[in-house]
Design a protein around this motif. Sequence first.
Motif, PDB file in Angstrom:
ATOM      1  N   PRO A 135       0.820  -1.236   0.000  1.00  0.00           N
ATOM      2  CA  PRO A 135       0.000   0.000   0.000  1.00  0.00           C
ATOM      3  C   PRO A 135       0.844   1.272   0.000  1.00  0.00           C
ATOM      4  CG  PRO A 135      -0.334  -1.270   2.032  1.00  0.00           C
ATOM      5  CD  PRO A 135       0.528  -2.097   1.154  1.00  0.00           C
ATOM      6  N   PHE A 139       0.207   4.175  -2.753  1.00  0.00           N
ATOM      7  CA  PHE A 139      -0.124   5.554  -2.379  1.00  0.00           C
ATOM      8  C   PHE A 139       1.027   6.508  -2.756  1.00  0.00           C
ATOM      9  CE2 PHE A 139      -2.951   3.491   0.958  1.00  0.00           C
ATOM     10  CZ  PHE A 139      -4.109   3.759   0.262  1.00  0.00           C
ATOM     11  N   LEU A 143       0.981   9.750  -5.367  1.00  0.00           N
ATOM     12  CA  LEU A 143       1.375  11.099  -4.921  1.00  0.00           C
ATOM     13  C   LEU A 143       2.522  11.667  -5.760  1.00  0.00           C
ATOM     14  CD1 LEU A 143       1.179  10.754  -1.035  1.00  0.00           C
ATOM     15  CD2 LEU A 143      -0.311  12.086  -2.508  1.00  0.00           C
ATOM     16  N   GLY A 155       5.163  11.734  -1.653  1.00  0.00           N
ATOM     17  CA  GLY A 155       5.085  10.513  -2.450  1.00  0.00           C
ATOM     18  C   GLY A 155       6.427   9.797  -2.507  1.00  0.00           C
TER      19      GLY A 155
END
Lengths: 601, 89
Positions: A135, A139, A143, A155
């Motif tokens: 994850p 994510f 970003l 990010g």
Amino acid sequence: MLQRILLPAIFLFLAYGFWLSPNFKRVAAGVAIFLFGMLWLERGFKAFTGGTLERILAHTTDRLWKSLGFGAISATVMQSSSLVSLITISFLSAGLISLASGIGIVFGANLGTTTGAWLVAGFGLKIKLSAYAMPMLVFGIILVFQRSHSMRALGYVLAGLGLLFLGTHHMKEGFEAFRDSIDLSAFTVPGVAGVAVFVVIGALATAVTQSSHATLILILTALASEQVSYHDALALAIGTNIGTTVTALLGSLSSNVDGRRLAAAHLLFNVATAVLAVAFLRQLIVAVSWLSHPLGISPDDFTLQLAAFHSLFNLIGILVMLPAIPGLVRLLEWLFPSPLLSYKQPKYLNRASVDHPDAAIEAVRKETLRLYSHALTMIVSGLGLRKSEVLSTCDLEAALESSSRLIQPDIDGSYESNTKALYGAIVEFISLQRDGLSGDQIEEIHALRTAGQDVVESVKGVKHLQKNLCTHIASPDATLRSAYDGIRLRVARVLRELDRVRAAEDPTATLVTLDRVRVTLAEDDILANGMLDRLIRGGHIDAALATSLINDNSYAHDVCTSLIKMGQTLFGAHDVTRSSAERSVMLDDTEIREVAEARSD
Amino acid sequence: MKTKKLLKKVREYLDSDRREQIKRSKSIGKVLKELKEYERALKDELHAEENEKDCEPIQKEIDVIRAQRKKGLAILKEIKRTSKENSAG
């Protein structure tokens, strides 16, 4: 030569290893992913902090304990002592911190980086890291594609952490599979020779990966899967401390003598700590097992004991070396003497600062100040005055009276051989600044380049003035002499005001005073024009002389304006955001004229 | 009301241009405040000064500060106006 052989040799060794064992391939891929994660994490932190780290660094290094604390905390947060070392080298090279502070930071970073081993030994090996990695990567990558600068940086940090976890997971899995096929512990050599061999292996592995953190995680995963014995793992950990100095040594190659001194201090500290650790290995092992009980580490948890050992020997190294820092500084200054720089050679600009915007901006500011200091000497002598007269409170008009004969300094020669060369070096350094600069930083660096150009312009202006000044300040005609003394007085007054605001170091006072000087300059222009008209009308000067006087007045005006503009940038606030705000409220030429005209009404 | 405030905060954080504008106006505001304090100190100095020749540069600095503050306030007004237009659009 060595690099030409080493790289193909490493490639061949790895390729042979991959062909021989898929598990080795998995461990190596784990290391590669881990290192990739480190790169992303560093990139993210550099962008995310937006100069915060550099600002803290510049303000928290006045005491040794603060330097140590800064090194330890920043290396803990970023999990990279190399990044901290490289930033420290860049700051030291730019003349922003002292060598003793730099040494304190590097020592602290050595301790801070040991927290990584605690985290992995405490949690990383006990939980399924890949479950968190996925994850984080997803994510993080989303970003990274965002427009916002801080979102992108976040990010990079998130994806970097994800890659670190994924890399550790692959190393762990690879070693666990390894356990069934090869037993590395069979290669253990007994006695001191065995310790020495593993210290060298640890150092080499860290030198190749350029990350003591990655090597230590590799050692921990190997230890957890019983691929290496506890004693050998301790020797490997000692080796990582020596290997990690390679990053700083490489970083110092592009820096000046201060950066080299710091890299040498890093090497000396780590080698001395390693020698101490090897010499007192048995005692340290006893100390770790004695400490394990109060720390809640079970006697068979060797990974956590290794983390404790790593922290303990670095802490002992700091305690032993701390009192020796002043002596170490003297030794390094003797070993690496400062080269005698000619004026045209840059003192603060070097490649080590290029990647760190705040350090780079400060380096440019300091170098431009150096350019101004030399220009000041040329301008003052070009006016036929002495620096001690201009930069004091003595009566300038009296000083002008007593200097009615100019000793003609070679401004042209000095300008061609020195000023132009140094300004050229500043412009070249600025052109190396590429990515990662915020809007305010770009604005500041452009302002500094313009300030350098203003210094150059003012020297050129005095060069033009000099010819007529030489002839007319010794003129028997009192009117003409007085007109040229007026020109000299205007420039000298501006130089004196600039020196005052520079010494005061008050940004608000600088902002107000320099605009006030510009208003005075505008008022003087009105007066000078009036005086010129009177001289021509009264038949005191002929048309040719009048033209010279008009031109020279204009040169003096340009010299003063350039000097004030330079002062507004160089002596104003150092903070880029504040500096940008100051530029917004500074008056432009029209507004200055309006204030001058309103006052004359 | 609370949700509205929270949404405003989130929007400010996500919009980098708006964040830059807020940062700029805060920074200019701080400079203007310091200029005002400096002006006050200069006025006190002017009142205490008896020598007319020494009053002249002080008065000139006060005139400069007034012009600088006028300029700064106009910039702040402009930033506020554009930010209002952007949030309306």
